[in-house]
Design a protein around this motif. Structure first.
Motif, PDB file in Angstrom:
ATOM      1  N   HIS A 208      40.536  45.495  35.788  1.00 48.62           N
ATOM      2  CA  HIS A 208      40.268  44.784  37.046  1.00 48.62           C
ATOM      3  C   HIS A 208      40.667  43.306  36.912  1.00 48.62           C
ATOM      4  CE1 HIS A 208      37.961  43.713  40.637  1.00 48.62           C
ATOM      5  NE2 HIS A 208      37.198  42.907  39.939  1.00 48.62           N
ATOM      6  N   MET A 209      40.304  42.700  35.764  1.00 49.23           N
ATOM      7  CA  MET A 209      40.636  41.300  35.548  1.00 49.23           C
ATOM      8  C   MET A 209      42.155  41.115  35.447  1.00 49.23           C
ATOM      9  SD  MET A 209      39.332  38.746  32.577  1.00 49.23           S
ATOM     10  CE  MET A 209      40.440  39.381  31.361  1.00 49.23           C
TER      11      MET A 209
ATOM     12  N   GLY B   9      33.594  36.355  38.706  1.00 47.37           N
ATOM     13  CA  GLY B   9      34.128  37.470  37.911  1.00 47.37           C
ATOM     14  C   GLY B   9      34.120  37.167  36.425  1.00 47.37           C
ATOM     15  N   VAL B  10      34.498  35.918  36.063  1.00 48.50           N
ATOM     16  CA  VAL B  10      34.500  35.536  34.640  1.00 48.50           C
ATOM     17  C   VAL B  10      33.085  35.639  34.082  1.00 48.50           C
ATOM     18  CG1 VAL B  10      34.869  33.610  33.033  1.00 48.50           C
ATOM     19  CG2 VAL B  10      36.539  34.055  34.816  1.00 48.50           C
TER      20      VAL B  10
ATOM     21  N   PHE C 217      42.629  49.130  44.032  1.00 43.59           N
ATOM     22  CA  PHE C 217      41.714  48.643  45.057  1.00 43.59           C
ATOM     23  C   PHE C 217      40.276  49.030  44.723  1.00 43.59           C
ATOM     24  CE2 PHE C 217      39.431  48.969  49.092  1.00 43.59           C
ATOM     25  CZ  PHE C 217      39.718  47.738  49.656  1.00 43.59           C
TER      26      PHE C 217
ATOM     27  N   ALA D  91      45.065  36.968  42.361  1.00 39.09           N
ATOM     28  CA  ALA D  91      43.864  36.963  43.205  1.00 39.09           C
ATOM     29  C   ALA D  91      42.907  35.823  42.837  1.00 39.09           C
ATOM     30  CB  ALA D  91      43.141  38.300  43.100  1.00 39.09           C
TER      31      ALA D  91
ATOM     32  N   ALA E  77      30.625  37.500  35.290  1.00 39.68           N
ATOM     33  CA  ALA E  77      30.264  38.928  35.244  1.00 39.68           C
ATOM     34  C   ALA E  77      30.913  39.590  34.031  1.00 39.68           C
ATOM     35  CB  ALA E  77      30.704  39.626  36.536  1.00 39.68           C
TER      36      ALA E  77
ATOM     37  N   LEU F   4      35.346  33.727  43.673  1.00 35.72           N
ATOM     38  CA  LEU F   4      35.246  35.120  43.218  1.00 35.72           C
ATOM     39  C   LEU F   4      35.712  35.239  41.768  1.00 35.72           C
ATOM     40  CD1 LEU F   4      36.464  37.633  45.928  1.00 35.72           C
ATOM     41  CD2 LEU F   4      34.423  37.758  44.529  1.00 35.72           C
ATOM     42  N   TRP F   5      36.788  34.519  41.448  1.00 33.75           N
ATOM     43  CA  TRP F   5      37.329  34.569  40.085  1.00 33.75           C
ATOM     44  C   TRP F   5      36.302  34.015  39.093  1.00 33.75           C
ATOM     45  CZ3 TRP F   5      41.217  36.767  37.507  1.00 33.75           C
ATOM     46  CH2 TRP F   5      41.521  36.280  36.245  1.00 33.75           C
TER      47      TRP F   5
ATOM     48  N   VAL G  40      33.850  49.776  38.352  1.00 32.80           N
ATOM     49  CA  VAL G  40      33.081  48.992  37.368  1.00 32.80           C
ATOM     50  C   VAL G  40      31.631  48.863  37.842  1.00 32.80           C
ATOM     51  CG1 VAL G  40      32.897  46.774  36.186  1.00 32.80           C
ATOM     52  CG2 VAL G  40      35.135  47.702  36.677  1.00 32.80           C
ATOM     53  N   ALA G  41      31.456  48.566  39.157  1.00 29.90           N
ATOM     54  CA  ALA G  41      30.100  48.396  39.689  1.00 29.90           C
ATOM     55  C   ALA G  41      29.317  49.712  39.611  1.00 29.90           C
ATOM     56  CB  ALA G  41      30.167  47.901  41.127  1.00 29.90           C
TER      57      ALA G  41
ATOM     58  N   GLY H  75      37.162  47.466  40.978  1.00 32.10           N
ATOM     59  CA  GLY H  75      35.900  46.712  40.986  1.00 32.10           C
ATOM     60  C   GLY H  75      34.722  47.619  41.311  1.00 32.10           C
ATOM     61  N   ALA H  76      34.932  48.550  42.293  1.00 34.09           N
ATOM     62  CA  ALA H  76      33.860  49.467  42.685  1.00 34.09           C
ATOM     63  C   ALA H  76      33.543  50.447  41.547  1.00 34.09           C
ATOM     64  CB  ALA H  76      34.270  50.226  43.936  1.00 34.09           C
TER      65      ALA H  76
ATOM     66  N   ARG I  97      44.463  43.056  36.680  1.00 32.00           N
ATOM     67  CA  ARG I  97      45.054  43.292  37.998  1.00 32.00           C
ATOM     68  C   ARG I  97      44.942  42.033  38.852  1.00 32.00           C
ATOM     69  NH1 ARG I  97      43.164  42.991  43.445  1.00 32.00           N
ATOM     70  NH2 ARG I  97      44.685  44.107  44.670  1.00 32.00           N
ATOM     71  N   ASN I  98      43.734  41.438  38.859  1.00 34.14           N
ATOM     72  CA  ASN I  98      43.525  40.257  39.694  1.00 34.14           C
ATOM     73  C   ASN I  98      44.341  39.065  39.215  1.00 34.14           C
ATOM     74  OD1 ASN I  98      41.838  41.487  41.502  1.00 34.14           O
ATOM     75  ND2 ASN I  98      40.012  41.088  40.285  1.00 34.14           N
TER      76      ASN I  98
ATOM     77  N   ARG J  40      40.212  32.672  46.875  1.00 35.39           N
ATOM     78  CA  ARG J  40      39.327  33.525  46.064  1.00 35.39           C
ATOM     79  C   ARG J  40      38.892  32.879  44.751  1.00 35.39           C
ATOM     80  NH1 ARG J  40      43.125  36.912  48.239  1.00 35.39           N
ATOM     81  NH2 ARG J  40      42.320  38.588  49.561  1.00 35.39           N
TER      82      ARG J  40
END
Ligand code: HEM
Length: 162
Positions: free
Chosen positions: A102-103, A123-124, A38, A111, A126, A119-120, A44-45, A41-42, A105-106, A116
């Protein structure tokens, strides 16, 4: 070991009792809040933010003529340079490995599905940007391996796009 964990538990109970922690209006949180996936992502940020701050500080000392040699000299002469450079390198590794985890997992939990999809896609983008900054930082070192990496990058781009 067992004795130590018993003592830690007794200390914990003592603190909870004396500080009245069990009487505070704590809100219970869902189980998902305390799992690593969970927070990926945080993480990574957070490492990205630290990379930005430490990268800007490192830039103040960056010598584009001979970066590797200048870094070596700074490591010996400035005491703060080692923790700054080391934390920058560790954060870079955490960011790349974290982004891949993270990728994955999603992808594995699906996800990327409705609702979403956007978001995906973000994400790609990012993920690509993270890879590019990693390549930029890697080549900024300016040593032999970095030069080889740049040559591979140039070869890759010219063979892909002509
Ligand atoms: C590289 C930098 C990235 C950062 C800083 C970042 C940050 C975040 C954060 C903070 C969250 C919310 C918490 C979480 O689920 O972990 C999140 C969720 C999400 N991210 Fe990323 N992410 C990045 C890369 C990616 C990549 C490469 C992908 C996929 C290709 C991706 C796809 C998603 C998706 C689909 C969600 C929603 C997950 C869910 O709701 O279960 N992200 N991201």
């Amino acid at each position: 070991m067992i004795l130590m964990s018993l003592q830690i538990r007794r200390l914990h109970e003592w603190l909870v009792d004396r500080l009245g922690l069990n009487r505070l209006p704590f809100r219970s949180v869902p189980y998902s809040y305390v799992t690593l996936e969970f927070w990926l992502g945080a993480i990574v940020a957070a490492s990205f933010i630290w990379l930005g701050i430490s990268g800007l500080l490192l830039l103040l000392y960056y010598d584009y003529v001979n970066p590797a040699e200048t870094n070596r000299r700074l490591l010996e002469s400035k005491p703060f340079f080692k923790p700054l450079l080391t934390s920058h390198l560790i954060a870079a590794n955490i960011m790349i490995l974290g982004a891949v985890a993270h990728m994955l997992r999603n992808f594995l939990v699906g996800a990327y599905k409705r609702p979403r999809e956007i978001l995906w896609i973000i994400g790609v983008l990012a993920g690509f940007m993270a890879l590019q900054t990693a390549f930029f930082g890697y080549s900024a070192i300016g040593d032999k391996i970095a030069v080889e990496a740049i040559n591979i990058g140039i070869g890759f781009v010219s063979s892909s796009f002509g």
